[in-house]
Structure formats: C-alpha cells, structure tokens
Design a protein around this motif. Structure first.
Motif, PDB file in Angstrom:
ATOM      1  N   LEU A   1       0.816  -1.209   0.000  1.00 49.21           N
ATOM      2  CA  LEU A   1       0.000   0.000   0.000  1.00 49.21           C
ATOM      3  C   LEU A   1       0.852   1.263   0.000  1.00 49.21           C
ATOM      4  O   LEU A   1       0.318   2.369  -0.047  1.00 49.21           O
ATOM      5  CB  LEU A   1      -0.927   0.007   1.224  1.00 49.21           C
TER       6      LEU A   1
ATOM      7  N   ALA B   1       0.296   3.959  -2.716  1.00 52.13           N
ATOM      8  CA  ALA B   1      -0.746   3.266  -3.480  1.00 52.13           C
ATOM      9  C   ALA B   1      -1.433   4.195  -4.472  1.00 52.13           C
ATOM     10  O   ALA B   1      -1.657   3.831  -5.633  1.00 52.13           O
ATOM     11  CB  ALA B   1      -1.768   2.647  -2.526  1.00 52.13           C
ATOM     12  N   ASN B   2      -1.792   5.404  -4.030  1.00 54.30           N
ATOM     13  CA  ASN B   2      -2.475   6.339  -4.926  1.00 54.30           C
ATOM     14  C   ASN B   2      -1.601   6.716  -6.114  1.00 54.30           C
ATOM     15  O   ASN B   2      -2.062   6.769  -7.258  1.00 54.30           O
ATOM     16  CB  ASN B   2      -2.869   7.603  -4.157  1.00 54.30           C
TER      17      ASN B   2
ATOM     18  N   LEU C   1      -1.312   3.700  -8.533  1.00 54.10           N
ATOM     19  CA  LEU C   1      -2.561   3.438  -9.248  1.00 54.10           C
ATOM     20  C   LEU C   1      -2.842   4.537 -10.263  1.00 54.10           C
ATOM     21  O   LEU C   1      -3.262   4.259 -11.397  1.00 54.10           O
ATOM     22  CB  LEU C   1      -3.720   3.312  -8.264  1.00 54.10           C
TER      23      LEU C   1
ATOM     24  N   THR D   1      -8.058  -5.894   0.800  1.00 54.89           N
ATOM     25  CA  THR D   1      -8.118  -4.476   0.461  1.00 54.89           C
ATOM     26  C   THR D   1      -9.534  -4.093   0.075  1.00 54.89           C
ATOM     27  O   THR D   1     -10.357  -4.926  -0.265  1.00 54.89           O
ATOM     28  CB  THR D   1      -7.195  -4.134  -0.726  1.00 54.89           C
TER      29      THR D   1
ATOM     30  N   THR E   1     -11.845  -0.126  -1.124  1.00 55.60           N
ATOM     31  CA  THR E   1     -11.637   1.224  -1.631  1.00 55.60           C
ATOM     32  C   THR E   1     -11.045   2.157  -0.584  1.00 55.60           C
ATOM     33  O   THR E   1     -10.526   3.206  -0.927  1.00 55.60           O
ATOM     34  CB  THR E   1     -12.971   1.810  -2.132  1.00 55.60           C
TER      35      THR E   1
ATOM     36  N   SER F   1      -8.414   1.659   0.864  1.00 56.11           N
ATOM     37  CA  SER F   1      -6.973   1.617   0.667  1.00 56.11           C
ATOM     38  C   SER F   1      -6.500   2.803  -0.160  1.00 56.11           C
ATOM     39  O   SER F   1      -5.313   3.097  -0.197  1.00 56.11           O
ATOM     40  CB  SER F   1      -6.578   0.316  -0.044  1.00 56.11           C
ATOM     41  N   PHE F   2      -7.428   3.467  -0.843  1.00 54.42           N
ATOM     42  CA  PHE F   2      -7.083   4.574  -1.714  1.00 54.42           C
ATOM     43  C   PHE F   2      -7.854   5.819  -1.298  1.00 54.42           C
ATOM     44  O   PHE F   2      -9.028   5.755  -0.956  1.00 54.42           O
ATOM     45  CB  PHE F   2      -7.410   4.233  -3.170  1.00 54.42           C
ATOM     46  N   ASP F   3      -7.177   6.936  -1.346  1.00 53.21           N
ATOM     47  CA  ASP F   3      -7.823   8.223  -1.116  1.00 53.21           C
ATOM     48  C   ASP F   3      -8.376   8.668  -2.464  1.00 53.21           C
ATOM     49  O   ASP F   3      -7.624   9.114  -3.334  1.00 53.21           O
ATOM     50  CB  ASP F   3      -6.798   9.222  -0.575  1.00 53.21           C
TER      51      ASP F   3
ATOM     52  N   LEU G   1      -6.556  10.504  -5.450  1.00 53.30           N
ATOM     53  CA  LEU G   1      -6.351   9.730  -6.674  1.00 53.30           C
ATOM     54  C   LEU G   1      -6.843  10.501  -7.892  1.00 53.30           C
ATOM     55  O   LEU G   1      -6.157  10.574  -8.920  1.00 53.30           O
ATOM     56  CB  LEU G   1      -7.079   8.391  -6.559  1.00 53.30           C
TER      57      LEU G   1
END
Length: 203
Positions: free
Chosen positions: A116, A119-120, A123, A152, A154, A156-158, A162
């Motif tokens: 992670l 991560a953003n 991705l 995981t 959602t 997991s991502f801001d 993002l």
C-alpha cells in the motif's frame, strides 16, 4: 468496423457463474463485472440495459438476439466468445423492450500491487498510462485494484487524492471507474469522465 455480438440475459449469466464459474483468474471474472456494471448503470441512469459480448469467427447456428438457455450460454461463452478484442463487454440501452441500436463498450484492467506504500501514486500512474494509450473515446475503462497477500477495499485509496493525480487527455477514453468489493458489496467509483460523457451523464 461492425462486429457480430451476443445479447445476454443477466439472470441467466448469474446462473452460469454460480453453476459453472471458473473463478477470479478466468474470463468469468469479466462476465461477473459486466453484471455488476449493468446493475450499477441501470440504477444510476434509470435506464434498462442488456449485456453484449463480441462473437468470434467460429460458425454457429444460434439465431440473432435470442435468450439462450443455461447450457446454450455456457457453450457461447466457452466456444464463441471473442477474447482477443479491445472491448470486454458492452451495455446496450433498451427502451420499451426494444434495443436502441447502440451500446457503451467497456474494457477491464486489473492493477496488481504487493504494498500500500504510495498506493495512490502507483494506481494513478497505471490509469494514466492505460487510458492515454488506449485512444478510444467511446470506451469506459474499469480498473480493478488487487493487492496480493492482503485484504483491500476502496479505503486503501484516497479517492479525492487519486482523482487529483489523473492526467488523461480529452478524447483518449470515455470514462474511468474503479471496481472493488467493500464489505462484500460491489462498488463502482467514477474517477474521470470526458466532456462528452459528462454532457450525456454517462459517467
């Protein structure tokens, strides 16, 4: 270019996945996402859709626009479905039980990561590369993030962060979505949409 396509009943497709599903590492995973996409856009747009898949070049005797039985659907998906295509499935609008004569195509891409960390950023870079390379203004890109070795969702991502990292050229693609299960509930999150998609509310 015109393609021959199959129009699939979502309920029978669900039965196929339940009885014959080959798991997340097979083409069936894309079939499952097509069902979730149909339900998502029907609720969002208050519009009925049917799922379509492109036929390959193998000869068959199935009629046009028919509702297959479970066994017929199994034969279609395992024998006559085109896999070497830039479109994984499409959603064709239906009004008064009649097809409107066009469809919205979608491509599914999986994003794999083992950490992670950043991560953003990772991705966003993946999405930017795939979207700008695709160069098909009518296609909706569905990204499926999958972290190996851990659970995981959602969170997991801001999503706001993002979105701010996306740099997609207008006309490169129609729209970008993230698809994941959160608490066993399928979720589509819109990340980016072209001006054309925004104007038509297909985002």
């Amino acid at each position: 270019m015109k393609h021959n396509i199959f129009f699939l009943n979502a309920e029978i497709l669900k039965q196929y996945l339940k009885q014959y599903g080959r798991g997340v590492h097979s083409k069936d995973y894309e079939f499952a996402i097509s069902v979730h996409a149909k339900e998502y856009f029907e609720e969002k747009l208050n519009q009925q859709f049917v799922i379509t898949f492109e036929q390959n070049s193998k000869r068959h005797n199935f009629p046009n626009r028919f509702t297959p039985s479970l066994e017929q659907l199994r034969e279609i998906l395992t024998t006559y479905n085109e896999e070497d295509t830039p479109v994984d499935f499409a959603l064709a609008p239906v009004s008064a039980d009649k097809l409107e004569g066009y469809a919205y195509p979608f491509q599914i891409k999986r994003f794999y990561s083992t950490s992670l960390d950043r991560a953003n950023e990772k991705l966003a870079a993946f999405i930017n590369e795939k979207a700008n390379k695709y160069r098909s203004s009518q296609v909706g890109l569905i990204i499926v993030p999958q972290m190996r070795g851990q659970e995981t969702n959602t969170k997991s991502f801001d999503i706001k962060d993002l979105k701010s990292k996306l740099n997609i050229q207008e006309g490169a693609i129609r729209a970008v979505y993230v698809f994941q299960f959160f608490n066993e509930t399928p979720k589509f999150i819109g990340l980016w949409a072209s001006q054309e998609a925004l104007a038509e509310n297909i985002k």
